[in-house]
Design an enzyme around this catalytic site. Structure first.
Site, mmCIF file in Angstrom:
data_model
loop_
_atom_site.group_PDB
_atom_site.id
_atom_site.type_symbol
_atom_site.label_atom_id
_atom_site.label_comp_id
_atom_site.label_asym_id
_atom_site.label_seq_id
_atom_site.Cartn_x
_atom_site.Cartn_y
_atom_site.Cartn_z
ATOM 1 N N SER A 1 5.139 -6.881 3.493
ATOM 2 C CA SER A 1 5.688 -7.350 5.099
ATOM 3 C C SER A 1 6.279 -8.520 5.080
ATOM 4 O O SER A 1 6.063 -9.452 4.316
ATOM 5 C CB SER A 1 4.406 -7.226 6.123
ATOM 6 O OG SER A 1 3.308 -8.219 5.685
ATOM 7 N N PHE B 1 0.873 -1.318 -0.045
ATOM 8 C CA PHE B 1 0.047 0.012 -0.011
ATOM 9 C C PHE B 1 0.955 1.230 0.034
ATOM 10 O O PHE B 1 0.233 2.282 -0.395
ATOM 11 C CB PHE B 1 -0.892 0.039 1.242
ATOM 12 C CG PHE B 1 -0.227 0.528 2.563
ATOM 13 C CD1 PHE B 1 -0.412 1.914 2.940
ATOM 14 C CD2 PHE B 1 0.460 -0.461 3.184
ATOM 15 C CE1 PHE B 1 0.311 2.216 4.026
ATOM 16 C CE2 PHE B 1 1.050 -0.030 4.320
ATOM 17 C CZ PHE B 1 1.069 1.459 4.770
ATOM 18 N N GLU C 1 9.093 -3.427 13.315
ATOM 19 C CA GLU C 1 8.837 -2.470 12.051
ATOM 20 C C GLU C 1 7.536 -1.703 12.467
ATOM 21 O O GLU C 1 6.478 -2.286 12.425
ATOM 22 C CB GLU C 1 8.730 -3.002 10.700
ATOM 23 C CG GLU C 1 8.310 -2.010 9.598
ATOM 24 C CD GLU C 1 8.171 -2.574 8.226
ATOM 25 O OE1 GLU C 1 7.468 -3.595 7.937
ATOM 26 O OE2 GLU C 1 8.763 -2.055 7.457
ATOM 27 N N CYS D 1 9.809 1.800 3.219
ATOM 28 C CA CYS D 1 10.654 0.537 3.820
ATOM 29 C C CYS D 1 12.189 0.970 3.773
ATOM 30 O O CYS D 1 12.998 0.481 4.356
ATOM 31 C CB CYS D 1 10.738 -0.537 2.567
ATOM 32 S SG CYS D 1 11.350 0.006 1.064
HETATM 33 P P1 NAD Z 1 1.265 -6.618 3.286
HETATM 34 O O1 NAD Z 1 2.276 -7.699 3.405
HETATM 35 O O2 NAD Z 1 0.047 -6.482 4.278
HETATM 36 O O3 NAD Z 1 0.702 -6.597 1.871
HETATM 37 C C1 NAD Z 1 1.119 -6.705 0.660
HETATM 38 C C2 NAD Z 1 0.347 -7.420 -0.333
HETATM 39 O O4 NAD Z 1 0.065 -8.703 0.024
HETATM 40 C C3 NAD Z 1 -0.873 -6.816 -0.567
HETATM 41 O O5 NAD Z 1 -0.859 -6.770 -2.011
HETATM 42 C C4 NAD Z 1 -1.822 -7.494 0.164
HETATM 43 O O6 NAD Z 1 -3.163 -7.523 -0.462
HETATM 44 C C5 NAD Z 1 -1.157 -8.943 -0.080
HETATM 45 N N1 NAD Z 1 -1.451 -9.851 1.181
HETATM 46 C C6 NAD Z 1 -1.593 -9.259 2.647
HETATM 47 N N2 NAD Z 1 -1.779 -10.217 3.437
HETATM 48 C C7 NAD Z 1 -1.686 -11.276 2.758
HETATM 49 C C8 NAD Z 1 -1.916 -12.882 2.949
HETATM 50 N N3 NAD Z 1 -2.006 -13.188 4.312
HETATM 51 N N4 NAD Z 1 -1.856 -13.833 1.918
HETATM 52 C C9 NAD Z 1 -1.596 -13.402 0.750
HETATM 53 N N5 NAD Z 1 -1.433 -11.991 0.534
HETATM 54 C C10 NAD Z 1 -1.449 -11.006 1.386
HETATM 55 O O7 NAD Z 1 2.056 -5.072 3.235
HETATM 56 P P2 NAD Z 1 1.883 -3.833 3.333
HETATM 57 O O8 NAD Z 1 1.057 -3.155 4.517
HETATM 58 O O9 NAD Z 1 0.714 -3.659 1.966
HETATM 59 O O10 NAD Z 1 2.835 -2.903 2.765
HETATM 60 C C11 NAD Z 1 3.745 -2.382 3.924
HETATM 61 C C12 NAD Z 1 4.998 -3.547 3.967
HETATM 62 O O11 NAD Z 1 5.675 -3.494 2.950
HETATM 63 C C13 NAD Z 1 6.021 -2.828 5.050
HETATM 64 O O12 NAD Z 1 6.505 -4.044 5.774
HETATM 65 C C14 NAD Z 1 7.053 -2.354 4.219
HETATM 66 O O13 NAD Z 1 8.518 -2.431 4.793
HETATM 67 C C15 NAD Z 1 7.055 -3.311 2.953
HETATM 68 N N6 NAD Z 1 7.853 -2.593 1.798
HETATM 69 C C16 NAD Z 1 8.873 -3.131 1.475
HETATM 70 C C17 NAD Z 1 9.483 -2.597 0.339
HETATM 71 C C18 NAD Z 1 10.959 -3.096 0.064
HETATM 72 O O14 NAD Z 1 11.802 -2.698 -0.901
HETATM 73 N N7 NAD Z 1 11.663 -3.755 0.841
HETATM 74 C C19 NAD Z 1 8.990 -1.447 -0.247
HETATM 75 C C20 NAD Z 1 7.737 -1.076 0.202
HETATM 76 C C21 NAD Z 1 7.086 -1.877 1.238
#
Ligand code: NAD
Length: 502
Positions: A235, A158, A402, A291
């Site tokens: 995440s 997101f 985090e 991130c």
């Molecule tokens: P999230 O893990 O909640 O969701 C990411 C994606 O996975 C979304 O499209 C979501 O719909 C899907 N998803 C969520 N739960 C799921 C499940 N149980 N099974 C299958 N799919 C699922 O992450 P978020 O809250 O959208 O994003 C924030 C996280 O992303 C933070 O931890 C941040 O550090 C990380 N991030 C990392 C980078 C990087 O380059 N390392 C870049 C941007 C964000």
């Protein structure tokens, strides 16, 4: 105060884009709420298993023709897409502010970074070249060609709704693959707009599909035998325990980019004014939902006595708190605002729980972000102000987990060696920064720190589109990274040909 015009006036009913058609989903819908104003700006479908399967089927059918389309012709589509993205630059940026909450300047930065991915991918005729060697044995030549694989799934987070899927999509499509992209259901609007522009740019039906939704869509991708690889950003628990594990079981190649807890080290010879300015954007930019954001600041007393370290620490923390206290909060479309809200109420609740936990764990709450003022009359539901904790130790949850919000933890170390050791106690390895005037310390830091993105007098070490976006330890799972030449390798298979003519 001057709030810019909102590009979305009425709630949009979002659809999926499958095989060149905008189709309604059979799934339930979820509201997308502008976190600054509380207004519903869209209804997003949570698509079904059948719908993800239709999209994969469409991508699979489009693949043979797209693969045969010469790389130069594929690049021309991306050139047109780049032009259309430029023409719509401001609208795309405002959509991001409305769907996510970030300030308009942050959105414009995100739009620029996203467009750069498309720009770099237009170099595909050169980027995709293989190599050869004559006479590997007498009269025998060998060469390597790069070929696309088929269909890839892209799953976005997101926090950068526009840019992150573009770390992959243009490179996947440029190399001749077809994609099925699932944006975050929390803020999918800017991806919808990109697809509209990709269609206008002449990308053929079935090449760039978009399916809205959540876990069902993700499981559908992970289980589908026709999806060759997955790019995921999100995440660590989801990335490691769901995506990486399942892709191992089903034999898919993966780029899995995950969570972070980044450190900034301030050395005694750092330029304090520019260090604090860089820290403000690093710790509080995107409301801490980045991130690459720094979250732990370590004041390092290398070469200082105990009293000198105390005095230096006080100077740094006083300057940090003074700057953080001046951050103007409000609606990101007001271009005088420095920091917007968190994406939603749940994320605010999560941050508030960490603030409580930090107090319980014995840290000192020097700047309390639960008390804040907004520059205009807005619902406060998603806002948290800049927060600073002191007396933080590494065993505390606020120091090692985090938080993904505007919370800074202040610490001290007597030496660079001790400070690097602190970074290594944390399971994440996404990014780290050092602020110093010393090349020796900077090199030592760059050499030893187990993090994928290093900033030297830079608070957000965000790699450009022609470098890989790295990450280590619990921040990254896989081998090749997104962006640039590594993405080209990820989206292609190397085939080796050995030939001899009689
Ligand atoms: P999230 O893990 O909640 O969701 C990411 C994606 O996975 C979304 O499209 C979501 O719909 C899907 N998803 C969520 N739960 C799921 C499940 N149980 N099974 C299958 N799919 C699922 O992450 P978020 O809250 O959208 O994003 C924030 C996280 O992303 C933070 O931890 C941040 O550090 C990380 N991030 C990392 C980078 C990087 O380059 N390392 C870049 C941007 C964000």
């Amino acid at each position: 105060m001057a709030v810019l015009k909102e590009p979305i006036e009425e709630a949009l009913q979002l659809r999926n884009y499958i095989d060149g058609e905008w189709v309604e989903s059979e799934g339930e819908t979820k509201e997308v709420v502008n976190p600054a104003t509380g207004k519903v700006i869209a209804e997003v479908p949570i698509s079904t298993k059948d719908e993800i399967e239709e999209a994969v089927e469409a991508a699979k059918e489009a693949y043979p023709d797209w693969r045969r389309t010469p790389p130069l012709a594929r690049a021309r589509c991306l050139f047109r897409l780049k032009e259309l993205l430029e023409e719509n630059f401001e609208e795309l940026s405002r959509i991001q502010t409305m769907e996510h909450g970030k300030t308009i300047d942050e959105s414009r930065g995100e739009t620029r970074r996203g467009i750069e991915m498309v720009e770099v991918a237009t170099g595909i005729p050169s980027l995709m070249m293989g190599c050869n060697l004559e006479d590997i044995a007498s009269g025998i030549d060998e060469y390597l060609i790069r070929q696309p694989l088929g269909v890839f799934g892209i799953i976005g987070p997101f926090n950068f709704p526009f840019m992150v899927p573009l770390w992959f999509a243009p490179f996947a499509v440029a190399t001749g693959n077809c994609i099925v992209l699932k944006p975050s259901s929390e803020d999918p609007l800017s991806q919808i707009k990109i697809v509209e522009l990709a269609e206008e740019a002449g990308i053929p039906p079935g090449v760039w599909n978009l399916v809205n939704g959540g876990r069902t869509v993700v499981s559908g991708m992970l289980d589908h035998p026709d999806i060759k690889g997955i790019c995921f950003v999100g995440s660590t628990p989801v990335g490691r325990d769901v995506i990486y594990r399942r892709c191992g079981e089903t034999g898919k190649r993966v780029i899995v980019m995950c969570g972070a807890k980044n450190f900034a080290l301030v050395m005694p010879d750092a330029d304090l004014e520019s260090t604090i300015a860089a820290c403000m954007t690093s710790f509080y930019g995107n409301t801490g939902q980045r991130c690459l954001a720094n979250a732990n600041l370590v004041v390092v007393g290398e070469g200082l006595s105990e009293q000198e370290l105390e005095a230096f620490y006080k100077k740094v923390v006083d300057a940090f708190v003074a700057s953080a206290s001046k951050i103007r909060m409000g609606y990101g479309l007001d271009d005088t605002v420095h920091m917007g809200p968190l994406r939603d109420e749940g994320k605010k609740e999560n941050v508030l729980q960490y603030v409580e936990k930090g107090i319980e764990e014995g840290a000192t709450l020097t700047l309390d972000g639960r008390q804040f003022e907004l520059v205009e009359d807005l619902p406060e539901a998603c806002f948290v102000g800049p927060t600073v904790f002191e007396d933080v130790t590494l065993d505390m949850a606020i120091a090692k987990e985090e938080i993904f919000g505007p919370v800074a933890c202040m610490m001290k170390a007597t030496s660079l060696d001790e400070a690097i050791g602190m970074i290594h106690q944390i399971p994440f390895g996404n990014a780290a920064s050092i602020f110093t005037g010393s090349g020796k310390w900077a090199r030592e830091f760059q050499y030893r720190v187990e993090c994928g993105n290093i900033g030297i007098n830079v608070g957000i070490a965000a790699p450009m589109a022609f470098f890989p976006f790295s990450g280590m330890k619990d921040s990254f799972f896989g081998t090749l990274h997104g962006q640039g030449p590594e993405a080209i390798r990820f989206f292609t298979e190397s085939k080796v040909v050995i030939q001899r003519w009689f």
